[in-house]
Design a protein around this motif. Structure first.
Motif, PDB file in Angstrom:
ATOM      1  N   ILE A  92       0.827  -1.213   0.000  1.00 10.09           N
ATOM      2  CA  ILE A  92       0.000   0.000   0.000  1.00 10.09           C
ATOM      3  C   ILE A  92       0.862   1.265   0.000  1.00 10.09           C
ATOM      4  O   ILE A  92       0.356   2.345  -0.295  1.00 10.09           O
ATOM      5  CB  ILE A  92      -1.009   0.036   1.169  1.00 10.09           C
ATOM      6  N   TRP A  93       2.155   1.136   0.316  1.00  6.58           N
ATOM      7  CA  TRP A  93       3.046   2.302   0.189  1.00  6.58           C
ATOM      8  C   TRP A  93       3.130   2.680  -1.294  1.00  6.58           C
ATOM      9  O   TRP A  93       3.464   1.845  -2.136  1.00  6.58           O
ATOM     10  CB  TRP A  93       4.442   1.949   0.677  1.00  6.58           C
ATOM     11  N   GLY A  94       2.825   3.926  -1.599  1.00  6.15           N
ATOM     12  CA  GLY A  94       2.939   4.400  -2.972  1.00  6.15           C
ATOM     13  C   GLY A  94       1.789   3.983  -3.868  1.00  6.15           C
ATOM     14  O   GLY A  94       1.784   4.304  -5.058  1.00  6.15           O
ATOM     15  N   GLN A  95       0.794   3.304  -3.294  1.00  4.56           N
ATOM     16  CA  GLN A  95      -0.372   2.925  -4.090  1.00  4.56           C
ATOM     17  C   GLN A  95      -1.227   4.160  -4.352  1.00  4.56           C
ATOM     18  O   GLN A  95      -1.119   5.170  -3.649  1.00  4.56           O
ATOM     19  CB  GLN A  95      -1.182   1.847  -3.350  1.00  4.56           C
ATOM     20  N   GLN A  96      -2.065   4.105  -5.373  1.00  8.72           N
ATOM     21  CA  GLN A  96      -2.888   5.256  -5.733  1.00  8.72           C
ATOM     22  C   GLN A  96      -3.862   5.616  -4.600  1.00  8.72           C
ATOM     23  O   GLN A  96      -4.533   4.742  -4.033  1.00  8.72           O
ATOM     24  CB  GLN A  96      -3.666   4.967  -7.012  1.00  8.72           C
ATOM     25  N   GLN A  97      -3.930   6.897  -4.291  1.00 11.22           N
ATOM     26  CA  GLN A  97      -4.718   7.379  -3.157  1.00 11.22           C
ATOM     27  C   GLN A  97      -6.199   7.016  -3.281  1.00 11.22           C
ATOM     28  O   GLN A  97      -6.809   6.510  -2.333  1.00 11.22           O
ATOM     29  CB  GLN A  97      -4.565   8.903  -3.036  1.00 11.22           C
ATOM     30  N   GLY A  98      -6.769   7.277  -4.446  1.00 11.24           N
ATOM     31  CA  GLY A  98      -8.187   6.992  -4.638  1.00 11.24           C
ATOM     32  C   GLY A  98      -8.495   5.511  -4.516  1.00 11.24           C
ATOM     33  O   GLY A  98      -9.553   5.124  -4.001  1.00 11.24           O
ATOM     34  N   TYR A  99      -7.578   4.689  -4.969  1.00 12.63           N
ATOM     35  CA  TYR A  99      -7.780   3.238  -4.895  1.00 12.63           C
ATOM     36  C   TYR A  99      -7.775   2.768  -3.445  1.00 12.63           C
ATOM     37  O   TYR A  99      -8.625   1.961  -3.041  1.00 12.63           O
ATOM     38  CB  TYR A  99      -6.689   2.520  -5.688  1.00 12.63           C
ATOM     39  N   ILE A 100      -6.823   3.254  -2.645  1.00 14.88           N
ATOM     40  CA  ILE A 100      -6.772   2.859  -1.234  1.00 14.88           C
ATOM     41  C   ILE A 100      -8.080   3.238  -0.546  1.00 14.88           C
ATOM     42  O   ILE A 100      -8.657   2.437   0.201  1.00 14.88           O
ATOM     43  CB  ILE A 100      -5.578   3.518  -0.514  1.00 14.88           C
ATOM     44  N   TYR A 101      -8.539   4.456  -0.796  1.00 11.83           N
ATOM     45  CA  TYR A 101      -9.785   4.906  -0.156  1.00 11.83           C
ATOM     46  C   TYR A 101     -10.959   4.007  -0.538  1.00 11.83           C
ATOM     47  O   TYR A 101     -11.737   3.582   0.331  1.00 11.83           O
ATOM     48  CB  TYR A 101     -10.101   6.358  -0.541  1.00 11.83           C
ATOM     49  N   ILE A 102     -11.097   3.692  -1.813  1.00 12.92           N
ATOM     50  CA  ILE A 102     -12.227   2.882  -2.267  1.00 12.92           C
ATOM     51  C   ILE A 102     -12.188   1.491  -1.657  1.00 12.92           C
ATOM     52  O   ILE A 102     -13.235   0.930  -1.272  1.00 12.92           O
ATOM     53  CB  ILE A 102     -12.259   2.815  -3.805  1.00 12.92           C
ATOM     54  N   GLN A 103     -10.997   0.909  -1.530  1.00  9.42           N
ATOM     55  CA  GLN A 103     -10.914  -0.421  -0.933  1.00  9.42           C
ATOM     56  C   GLN A 103     -11.312  -0.387   0.537  1.00  9.42           C
ATOM     57  O   GLN A 103     -12.035  -1.268   1.020  1.00  9.42           O
ATOM     58  CB  GLN A 103      -9.506  -1.005  -1.104  1.00  9.42           C
ATOM     59  N   LEU A 104     -10.872   0.636   1.276  1.00  8.18           N
ATOM     60  CA  LEU A 104     -11.283   0.768   2.670  1.00  8.18           C
ATOM     61  C   LEU A 104     -12.795   0.934   2.774  1.00  8.18           C
ATOM     62  O   LEU A 104     -13.452   0.315   3.616  1.00  8.18           O
ATOM     63  CB  LEU A 104     -10.571   1.965   3.316  1.00  8.18           C
TER      64      LEU A 104
END
Length: 204
Positions: A65-77
């Motif tokens: 998750i380090w350096g992963q796309q911000q919007g993608y991390i949010y959507i998965q959470l």
């Protein structure tokens, strides 16, 4: 205190100090804001327990998750909290988060450097097969030319081969249900082509 936690508190502490200097008096909700900073820092540390203090997950089937796309991390959470994406570890964690927590965590991790897992590059034969499969599947239509992703589309380049293989399998069985379109694409692609893609992507 861990380095990531320290960095996080320094960043948010600076934000709060800036607000104080501009307004001239402490905001009425200063205590509640400080509590939110503490809560978010604690959640960051919880994330690091599996995803790694240095960005390298403790298990190869766990995503970077380090350096992963911000919007993608949010959507998965968000999807873990809703139950649209199933995971016995992530769902209880996400269920405690509010939208602002998810956004803050997504921003924090997206700004960390992508770790190098030291995975070997695919052989020419495997790379050729993967690129041929990409032309059929159209991976780069969303994940972009270098598989870096963008916005709500995840980076795939340099992800662990084991995680990629597991994710492909979960899409094919529809065990991962928060992106039906991906399941359709994975089911329409041969297992050998998908294995080549996973090996190729992991070595980028």
């Amino acid at each position: 205190m861990m380095r990531g936690e320290l960095d996080w508190r320094l960043i948010l502490g600076g934000t709060l100090l800036g607000a104080f200097l501009v307004v001239g008096t402490p905001p009425a909700n200063a205590q509640s804001t400080a509590e939110k900073v503490q809560s978010t820092a604690e959640k960051v540390e919880i994330c690091a327990g599996c995803h790694g203090q240095d960005g390298k997950p403790i298990d190869k089937t766990i995503p970077i998750i380090w350096g992963q796309q911000q919007g993608y991390i949010y959507i998965q959470l968000r999807d873990f909290k809703r139950g649209d994406r199933k995971n016995e570890i992530m769902q209880p964690i996400a269920s405690t988060m509010e939208r602002e927590d998810m956004l803050a965590i997504a921003e924090y991790f997206s700004k960390r450097p992508w770790p190098d897992l030291g995975q070997p590059r695919a052989s020419k034969e495997v790379a050729d097969r993967a690129l041929s499969a990409n032309r059929s599947v159209g991976c780069t239509g969303c994940h972009l030319d270098h598989f870096q992703g963008d916005g709500t589309v995840p980076r795939l380049a340099g992800m662990s081969r084991e995680y990629l293989a597991k994710t492909i399998a979960d899409f094919r069985t529809r065990a991962r249900g928060n992106n039906p379109g991906m399941s359709d694409l994975m089911l329409a692609t041969s297992p050998d082509d998908l294995a080549a893609l996973a090996e190729y992507l992991s070595g980028l």
